[in-house]
Scaffold this active site. Structure first.
Site, mmCIF file in Angstrom:
data_model
loop_
_atom_site.group_PDB
_atom_site.id
_atom_site.type_symbol
_atom_site.label_atom_id
_atom_site.label_comp_id
_atom_site.label_asym_id
_atom_site.label_seq_id
_atom_site.Cartn_x
_atom_site.Cartn_y
_atom_site.Cartn_z
ATOM 1 N N ARG A 160 17.198 2.914 29.889
ATOM 2 C CA ARG A 160 17.830 4.198 29.546
ATOM 3 C C ARG A 160 17.832 5.175 30.731
ATOM 4 N NH1 ARG A 160 12.795 3.645 27.012
ATOM 5 N NH2 ARG A 160 11.441 5.453 26.776
ATOM 6 N N GLU A 209 8.391 6.210 30.985
ATOM 7 C CA GLU A 209 7.915 7.091 29.911
ATOM 8 C C GLU A 209 6.418 6.850 29.703
ATOM 9 O OE1 GLU A 209 7.572 9.631 28.440
ATOM 10 O OE2 GLU A 209 9.266 9.795 27.052
ATOM 11 N N HIS A 226 11.923 10.314 32.262
ATOM 12 C CA HIS A 226 11.664 10.407 30.818
ATOM 13 C C HIS A 226 10.980 11.721 30.461
ATOM 14 C CE1 HIS A 226 12.543 6.076 30.541
ATOM 15 N NE2 HIS A 226 12.104 6.103 31.793
ATOM 16 N N HIS A 236 16.589 11.067 30.784
ATOM 17 C CA HIS A 236 17.722 10.221 30.360
ATOM 18 C C HIS A 236 18.488 10.857 29.195
ATOM 19 C CE1 HIS A 236 15.545 9.070 26.740
ATOM 20 N NE2 HIS A 236 14.462 8.998 27.507
HETATM 21 O O1 LIG Z 1 9.630 8.521 22.038
HETATM 22 C C1 LIG Z 1 9.298 8.764 23.210
HETATM 23 O O2 LIG Z 1 8.961 7.902 24.029
HETATM 24 C C2 LIG Z 1 9.251 10.210 23.663
HETATM 25 C C3 LIG Z 1 10.542 10.739 24.207
HETATM 26 O O3 LIG Z 1 11.678 10.252 23.672
HETATM 27 O O4 LIG Z 1 8.851 10.951 22.568
HETATM 28 P P1 LIG Z 1 8.403 12.482 22.528
HETATM 29 O O5 LIG Z 1 9.584 13.199 21.921
HETATM 30 O O6 LIG Z 1 7.220 12.497 21.635
HETATM 31 O O7 LIG Z 1 8.118 12.930 23.903
#
Ligand SMILES: O=C(O)[C@@H](CO)OP(=O)(O)O
Length: 238
Positions: A60, A87, A189, A9
């Site tokens: 998102r 995610e 994600h 995203h």
């Molecule tokens: O905050 C989150 O869910 C993820 C991606 O945005 O974090 P990271 O950067 O640690 O993968």
């Protein structure tokens, strides 16, 4: 030969604030909206005709898919949403600032939580636990997960667990489409796509630590009929 395009995203409101996002349902920031539109324009230029789209149940990613397909002129293709593409669930880290966490717990610990294959983040205590950020309360789960068995709802996931819950969807839907010669686009994600990339590219548990996936930069794989990767290309804006 089938193509798979994976798109993380665009920048979310919590990416912009450097907060652990996970399953908390945040929207794209104004920057993220523009990034998603640009991704769609790049895919239009690449001239890929999609047959099927998949996304998560988080806003998102859905916004990103819709903006991308709109710009690519392909909003008509079938779309399916699944929690399995969400995610990684960041457990009790959700809502914390990533820089503050590095100061409090140490940069190495936070790197392990964010990028290792099998180190779990601190877990939520229960499904009822909420996340409070700037006076707003976010539920850990809501009715979009009503069909998911209680024991499958995570209280916090590492990449290994994320991969384990993505794989049934890959096997049942995505790889079946690709084997049938369909071109597939997935908007998801950073970490659900790292999990898929690990499987697709056979990346080792050690090397996966170094794989970063940028917002809204389409990753294009070409596969043969046995799902061997023939080529990988990443589209980046000028
Ligand atoms: O905050 C989150 O869910 C993820 C991606 O945005 O974090 P990271 O950067 O640690 O993968």
């Amino acid at each position: 030969m089938a193509k798979l395009v994976m798109i993380r995203h665009g920048q979310s409101e919590w990416n912009a604030k450097n907060l652990f996002n996970g399953w908390v349902d945040t929207k794209l920031s104004p920057v993220g909206i523009e990034q998603a539109k640009t991704a769609g324009k790049m895919l239009a230029e690449a001239g890929i005709d999609f047959d099927q789209a998949y996304t998560s149940v988080l806003t998102r990613a859905i916004e990103t898919l819709d903006l991308t397909l709109f710009e690519a002129g392909q909003m008509f293709i079938p779309e399916e949403k699944s929690w399995r593409l969400n995610e990684r669930n960041y457990g009790a880290l959700q809502g914390l600032n990533k820089a503050d966490a590095a100061e409090k717990f140490g940069a190495d610990q936070v790197l392990q939580w964010r990028r290792s294959y099998d180190v779990l983040p601190p877990l939520l205590e229960s499904a009822e636990e909420t996340v409070e950020v700037e006076g707003q309360t976010y539920a850990s789960y809501d009715r979009r997960y009503a069909e998911v068995a209680a024991e499958e709802l995570p209280l916090g996931e590492n990449l290994k667990v994320t991969l384990e819950r993505v794989m049934p969807f890959w096997n049942e839907k995505i790889s079946a489409d690709l084997k049938a010669g369909k071109n597939v686009v997935i908007a998801a994600h950073g970490n659900s796509l790292r999990a898929l990339a690990k499987h697709i590219e056979q990346i080792s548990d050690e090397d996966i630590l170094g794989l970063e996936i940028a917002n809204a930069q389409p990753i294009i794989y070409d596969f043969d009929g046995d799902l061997n990767v023939l080529s990988k290309d990443i589209l980046t804006a000028e």
